[in-house]
Structure formats: C-alpha cells, structure tokens
Design a protein around this motif. Structure first.
Motif, short mmCIF file in Angstrom:
data_model
loop_
_atom_site.label_atom_id
_atom_site.label_comp_id
_atom_site.label_asym_id
_atom_site.label_seq_id
_atom_site.Cartn_x
_atom_site.Cartn_y
_atom_site.Cartn_z
N ALA A 63 43.24 -61.55 12.98
CA ALA A 63 42.55 -60.62 12.07
C ALA A 63 41.11 -61.06 11.85
O ALA A 63 40.20 -60.22 11.79
N LEU A 64 40.88 -62.37 11.74
CA LEU A 64 39.52 -62.86 11.56
C LEU A 64 38.64 -62.51 12.76
O LEU A 64 37.49 -62.10 12.61
N ARG A 65 39.19 -62.66 13.96
CA ARG A 65 38.41 -62.34 15.15
C ARG A 65 38.10 -60.85 15.23
O ARG A 65 37.03 -60.45 15.70
N GLU A 66 39.03 -60.01 14.78
CA GLU A 66 38.77 -58.58 14.74
C GLU A 66 37.61 -58.27 13.80
O GLU A 66 36.75 -57.43 14.10
N VAL A 67 37.56 -58.95 12.67
CA VAL A 67 36.47 -58.75 11.72
C VAL A 67 35.14 -59.19 12.34
O VAL A 67 34.12 -58.51 12.20
N LEU A 99 40.32 -63.49 2.01
CA LEU A 99 41.06 -62.24 2.21
C LEU A 99 42.30 -62.49 3.07
O LEU A 99 42.28 -63.32 3.98
N SER A 100 43.34 -61.75 2.77
CA SER A 100 44.59 -61.89 3.51
C SER A 100 44.48 -61.18 4.85
O SER A 100 43.61 -60.32 5.05
N PRO A 101 45.37 -61.52 5.80
CA PRO A 101 45.36 -60.80 7.08
C PRO A 101 45.50 -59.30 6.91
O PRO A 101 44.86 -58.53 7.62
N TRP A 107 40.51 -53.38 6.59
CA TRP A 107 39.07 -53.16 6.67
C TRP A 107 38.67 -52.75 8.08
O TRP A 107 37.86 -51.83 8.27
N CYS A 108 39.24 -53.40 9.08
CA CYS A 108 38.92 -53.05 10.47
C CYS A 108 39.32 -51.61 10.77
O CYS A 108 38.56 -50.86 11.40
N ALA A 109 40.53 -51.22 10.31
CA ALA A 109 41.01 -49.86 10.58
C ALA A 109 40.11 -48.82 9.91
O ALA A 109 39.85 -47.75 10.48
N ALA A 110 39.64 -49.13 8.71
CA ALA A 110 38.76 -48.19 8.01
C ALA A 110 37.35 -48.17 8.60
O ALA A 110 36.66 -47.15 8.53
#
Length: 376
Positions: A63-67, A99-101, A107-110
């Motif tokens: 999730a961090l890498r996606e952010v 922030l949690s996963p 956030w990424c999806a939005a």
C-alpha cells in the motif's frame, strides 16, 4: 573456526519489507511494529502468528508503494500543468505516516480517477492552445502571406477546428516540448488548406505525429520507471547493508567488544569492521560485510608472535572469538539475520597473520550508541 571464517547471510522477509517501509516513511533503521511481531513469532516458533504478521507487513508495504507511485504521478502532472499554463486541479500528495493499509488503499482508489481526469483536461487544454494559435490567423492575412487570392470554398473552420481539437486531445500532456512542436507544425498547415480533402490530409499527418509523440512519451515514462526502480533497488541494498552492519556492531558491543568501522578507507561506508577487547592488547578481528549477503572475518595480531607463550595465547583468543561468534549468530538470528558458515578454520591450525595497519595513525571511532528499539 577461529582466525578465519566465511559465512553467507540472509535477511528475514520481515526485515526486508520493513526496511523498505521505513525508507518510505523516513523512519531511519527502526523495525516497524508488524515486522517486529513477525520476528518475535519466528523466534518463538509460532508459525501461524508469524504468517499473519508477515502478511500484514506485506500488505502495508504494498500500500505504501502504491501511494508513492500516485504521489510521483501528481508531481509529474503538476510539472506539466506549469509548463502549459493550465488551470487544472490536482490532489495533494499524501503523507502515509500513521495511516493503515486500508486508509492508504482507499486514498489510492479515490485518487486514480481524479488523476485520470486531470490528465484528460491537460490534454484538452494543450489541444485548445494549438487550435487557438492556428485559427486566430486572419484569412486575409494568410492569403497575403501566401501571395494568393482568396481561397476557394472549403469546409467551415469550426468543423476543421473541432476535428483538430478531438485529435489533439489524444496527445499525452507530458509529451516533450520538441514532440509537441512537431505536432503543432503539422497542425498549422490547416490554416492554408482550401479543400476538405486537403484538411483531411493534414489531420492524418497530425494523427501520425501524435502517435509518434505518444510512443516516445511512453518510452520515456518507462525509462524513468526503470531508473526509479534501479534507484529503489540501490537504496534498499544500502539499507539492508547498513542494517546488517549496525546489528553486527550492536551484537558484539553488547558482548563487551569495541567495534571500529572502515579503517581501510577511513570511512564507515566500506563495510569493514574491526573488533577489539580491553583484555586483547595484541589481538583484533577484522570483519567485512559484502552487500548484506556475505561476511568474512579473520583474527589478526597487532605485532608478531615472539614465543610459544604468544602462540598459546593466540589459540586462547581464537577460542574466545569462536564462542563469541556463535553467541553473536544467535543474537543476529533474533534480529532477522541468518548466517550459514561455509568455511572455518579451527583454533591453532595456522599462525595468526599480523595486522598491517598502524595503531598510532588509524584513528578511533568511539562506540556507537545503539537503540534497542529496532529489535523490539
């Protein structure tokens, strides 16, 4: 095992993932809580608990890498927006700390559709810019420039302009200036066409140049991703190497050794450590860590042995070092560092080599302060 040792080392998956997370979050070398739990479960032999903790680390790290990827895209679009002077809203990059996963993923999806819309609007803005530049030229002035009389009847400028803007909107907004210029040069030919067929021929050339520009832009994006991946791999390797060095240093300092770093190059970056003890005036251990994957150690004398008593003392020191190394291996295992000894030399098998470094000129590095938090 005594004066010589050669061992392969490997980091636990929880440590590898956690080091990546810590770099993204800017937390230095401390282990994240879930990774620490995975290591504790590993030490206790609780396979199910370890698997659950490790899965949590993997989810968080992903999730961090996606952010990070979205934040990089925001920065790239902001740069494009500034270049073309567009008034297009962009989301703010997210600070992922704390922030949690689930929150990171949400956030990424939005953010994804917002970024897609921003990229579309930037492309439309660029298309409108080019069209305005072309069709703002007065017909009479154009005719005078060309040395011709009034052009014959043709399709309405509005139709041609609409087609041009639809085609131009396909141009990726981060196309390089040279590529945008090549597309614009072809589009400007529309200002001089006299028939619908001529207009279609120009539009086809614009399409081809946009395809070429987009292809180059995608190649550049891929090259930038490749370079970013190489930087990421190098930073991860350095973080792993530093973790191993720090863990080895802490393990031996806890057992009463003084650890000095980097005497070969007078830096702490070459992976060389020198271990000494207060009761070892004539002996030390030289250790080198290579790429967080290999460790070599050798006991040396600070001056040549001059008697049988010296040689008997050598064997005693080698046995002490042997015991210390085995104790350190256990401590390192608790920190997620596995070591597999591939070669060793028993005490007394060979005469200890004499160190070539000058004790008076080498300089000393004080004992480092070690935070136990990274192992909790």
């Amino acid at each position: 095992m005594s004066s010589g040792i050669d061992a392969d080392i490997a980091l636990d998956a929880a440590v590898v993932l956690s080091l990546g997370m810590n770099r993204v979050l800017g937390r230095g070398a401390g282990l994240a809580a879930s990774a620490a739990e995975a290591l504790a479960a590993r030490a206790a032999g609780r396979a199910e608990a370890r698997a659950a903790a490790l899965a949590e680390v993997e989810t968080h790290e992903r999730a961090l890498r996606e952010v990070v990827e979205r934040s990089a895209r925001i920065a790239a679009l902001a740069e494009t927006r500034a270049k073309i002077g567009a008034d297009v809203a962009l989301p703010e990059p997210l600070d992922p700390a704390g922030l949690s996963p689930a929150e990171l993923t949400a956030w990424c999806a939005a953010t994804d559709p917002v970024l897609d819309e921003a990229e579309r609007r930037l492309s439309e803005h660029l298309a409108a810019q080019v069209s305005t530049q072309i069709f703002a030229v007065p017909t009479e002035g154009l005719a005078a420039d060309l040395g011709q009389g009034p052009p014959p009847p043709r399709r309405e400028d509005g139709d041609v302009r609409g087609n041009l803007e639809r085609i131009m909107a396909r141009l990726l907004p981060d196309a390089a200036e040279e590529e945008r210029r090549a597309v614009a040069e072809a589009a400007r030919l529309l200002a001089g066409v006299a028939t619908a067929d001529e207009a279609e021929g120009v539009l086809q050339e614009v399409r081809l140049r946009i395809q070429d520009a987009n292809g180059r832009t995608r190649e550049r994006r891929e090259e930038e991703r490749r370079r970013a991946a190489e930087r990421e791999a190098a930073e991860q390797a350095e973080a792993e190497r530093r973790y191993v060095l720090d863990s080895i240093t802490a393990a031996f300092e806890d057992m009463g050794y003084e650890v000095q770093a980097g005497f070969e190059t007078l830096t702490a970056e070459d992976g060389t450590l020198t271990l000494t003890r207060g009761g070892w005036p004539d002996h030390s251990v030289r250790m080198r860590v290579e790429d967080a994957a290999h460790v070599r150690a050798s006991m040396v004398r600070e001056r040549p042995a001059e008697s049988e008593d010296d040689r008997r003392l050598d064997v005693e020191r080698e046995r002490e070092w042997c015991e210390a190394f085995e104790a350190a291996r256990e401590r390192l295992a608790d920190a997620g560092i596995r070591s597999d000894v591939g070669w060793r030399l028993d005490p007394g098998v060979r005469e200890l080599p004499v160190s070539t470094r000058n004790r008076q000129t080498r300089g000393r590095v004080g004992q480092r302060e070690r935070s136990r938090e990274r192992h909790k």
